[in-house]
Design an enzyme around this catalytic site. Structure first.
Site, PDB file in Angstrom:
ATOM      1  N   GLU A  28      71.470  23.981  55.948  1.00  0.00           N
ATOM      2  CA  GLU A  28      70.290  24.856  55.991  1.00  0.00           C
ATOM      3  C   GLU A  28      70.204  25.534  57.348  1.00  0.00           C
ATOM      4  OE1 GLU A  28      68.854  26.149  53.260  1.00  0.00           O
ATOM      5  OE2 GLU A  28      68.251  24.138  52.644  1.00  0.00           O
ATOM      6  N   THR A  30      72.262  27.535  58.526  1.00  0.00           N
ATOM      7  CA  THR A  30      73.598  27.613  59.131  1.00  0.00           C
ATOM      8  C   THR A  30      74.275  28.946  58.820  1.00  0.00           C
ATOM      9  OG1 THR A  30      74.375  26.442  57.172  1.00  0.00           O
ATOM     10  CG2 THR A  30      74.111  25.136  59.176  1.00  0.00           C
ATOM     11  N   GLY A 115      61.460  28.989  46.835  1.00  0.00           N
ATOM     12  CA  GLY A 115      62.695  28.825  47.600  1.00  0.00           C
ATOM     13  C   GLY A 115      63.938  28.673  46.750  1.00  0.00           C
ATOM     14  N   SER A 119      65.108  36.428  44.495  1.00  0.00           N
ATOM     15  CA  SER A 119      65.487  37.784  44.925  1.00  0.00           C
ATOM     16  C   SER A 119      67.004  37.964  44.874  1.00  0.00           C
ATOM     17  CB  SER A 119      64.935  38.078  46.319  1.00  0.00           C
ATOM     18  OG  SER A 119      65.412  37.125  47.230  1.00  0.00           O
ATOM     19  N   GLU A 151      68.956  43.367  50.238  1.00  0.00           N
ATOM     20  CA  GLU A 151      67.790  42.566  50.648  1.00  0.00           C
ATOM     21  C   GLU A 151      67.374  42.910  52.084  1.00  0.00           C
ATOM     22  OE1 GLU A 151      67.280  39.035  48.868  1.00  0.00           O
ATOM     23  OE2 GLU A 151      65.700  38.366  50.218  1.00  0.00           O
ATOM     24  N   ASP A 163      72.402  32.888  49.866  1.00  0.00           N
ATOM     25  CA  ASP A 163      71.754  33.001  48.554  1.00  0.00           C
ATOM     26  C   ASP A 163      72.549  33.910  47.625  1.00  0.00           C
ATOM     27  OD1 ASP A 163      69.900  31.580  49.955  1.00  0.00           O
ATOM     28  OD2 ASP A 163      68.454  33.221  50.131  1.00  0.00           O
TER      29      ASP A 163
END
Ligand code: GLA
Length: 367
Positions: A28, A30, A115, A119, A151, A163
């Site tokens: 996370e 990173t 979370g 998107s 994004e 993501d």
């Protein structure tokens, strides 16, 4: 009145595509440090139906929001779900591909604001639909890069690449190891005889954007002071201790988190994987300072439940969800026990997000 694809397109759309959200298991904060991560895809997906519009306008519709966005060929969408789609269109055009005005119908069963990267799912599904409709070549890594730029440049969220890579390349039953610098990636099986559960804390992510940008800036400053291109390049983990606070703690988190991912990606047993997840949460709480008391309480309640091997917040933090690694067959019961304890202690109403609860209808939250 709900608009169906039939009414929106006046028949069947020319193409359909879809993409999942993601749950990050380790790694996370990173990605924007050129580091490593291990997400899986969600069973929930965002669906995009698409046709050429046949007039001079783009038309987007979301039944989840019951919202329509219409703008002229050279115009632009107002900020909102339309910006993500418009970003994908404009960036594909910037690749030299001719894109006619389109009709786009987007529907999701991903919970939003928890979370799970709804998107990224929207961007990846939009780009997949465009690729199918217009027949251009676009590999899945390049697609993720374009989705990330949409994004950043159009939805104005300064995110890393995790993501979009996860949405484009991950599946539900394996973890996707990602190197955010080279974008090399490979599927890694979950530890044997385990299953995952994702539980929403019921706390919306506040401050996430401003704190996210603050953390990114701190990491860049830390890397500069250490004389490396990115915190990924820190060769001696002890060297971060020379930094002033809070750069020291931020860098410590990133360096240790990368080591945890590398260890887990090499293949560790279920118990060790759980320990790495617990260590990740503590580091996010104490060194990176992106947790909140509710996420800490929920993780503790999960860890205390029988069958749970490890639990941590997942995503950017400041609200949202926790993920737990459980022994196979024990995740549902563990989550029910943890949610009851969490409610009792905190008065908060959490809920299971993954796997998709059987008693929940799709779309109880909008895009
Ligand atoms: C958000 C961003 C990702 C990543 C995570 C934190 O989800 O979109 O790029 O930085 O936060 O790991």
């Amino acid at each position: 009145m709900t608009v169906t694809t039939d009414t929106f397109f006046g028949g069947a759309p020319e193409v359909n595509a879809s993409a999942p959200g993601r749950v990050n298991l380790l790694g996370e904060h990173t990605d924007y440090n050129d580091g490593f991560m291990l997400p899986v895809a969600t069973p929930q997906r965002t669906m995009v139906a698409m046709s050429r519009s046949g007039d001079d306008h783009f038309h987007f519709y979301s039944p989840n929001l019951d919202a329509t966005v219409t703008f002229v060929r050279d115009g632009s969408a107002p900020q909102g779900f339309g910006s993500y789609i418009e970003g994908c269109i404009r960036l594909v055009q910037a690749e030299g591909i001719e894109v006619p005005p389109l009709r786009v119908y987007v529907e999701t069963d991903l919970p939003v604001g928890s979370g799970l990267s709804s998107s990224a799912a929207l961007e990846v599904a939009t780009l997949r639909a465009m690729r199918a409709l217009l027949g251009f070549e676009l590999d899945d890594v390049k697609l993720a890069r374009i989705a990330q730029r949409a994004e950043i440049e159009y939805a104005r969220v300064n995110c890393g690449i995790m993501d979009q890579m996860a949405s484009s390349l991950a599946d539900e039953s394996n973890m996707l190891f990602i190197d955010a610098r080279s974008l090399e990636h490979r599927l890694v099986p979950l530890p044997p005889d385990t299953e995952l559960i994702v539980v929403d804390s019921g706390v919306a992510r506040k401050l996430a954007a401003s704190k996210y940008n603050e953390r990114r800036a701190e990491c860049e400053e830390g890397a500069k002071k250490l004389g490396v291109q990115a915190l990924r390049d820190v060769a001696d983990p002890a060297s971060v201790e020379s930094l002033p606070s809070p750069l020291r703690e931020r860098a410590r988190h990133v360096v240790q988190e990368n080591l945890r991912v590398l260890e887990a990606a090499d293949g560790v047993g279920a118990e060790r994987f759980g320990e790495l997840m617990n260590a990740s949460h503590l580091s996010l709480r104490d060194d990176y300072e992106v947790s909140i008391p509710e996420l800490d309480a929920l993780c503790e309640a999960l860890r205390a439940a029988p069958g749970v091997l490890g639990a941590r917040l997942t995503g950017a933090g400041f609200g949202g969800a926790c993920v737990a690694l459980c022994r196979k067959g024990q995740a549902q019961q563990a989550a029910a026990t943890a949610l009851a304890a969490y409610h009792k202690a905190d008065g908060r109403q959490g809920r299971i997000l993954v796997p998709v609860p059987t008693d929940r209808k799709d779309n109880d939250e909008p895009v």
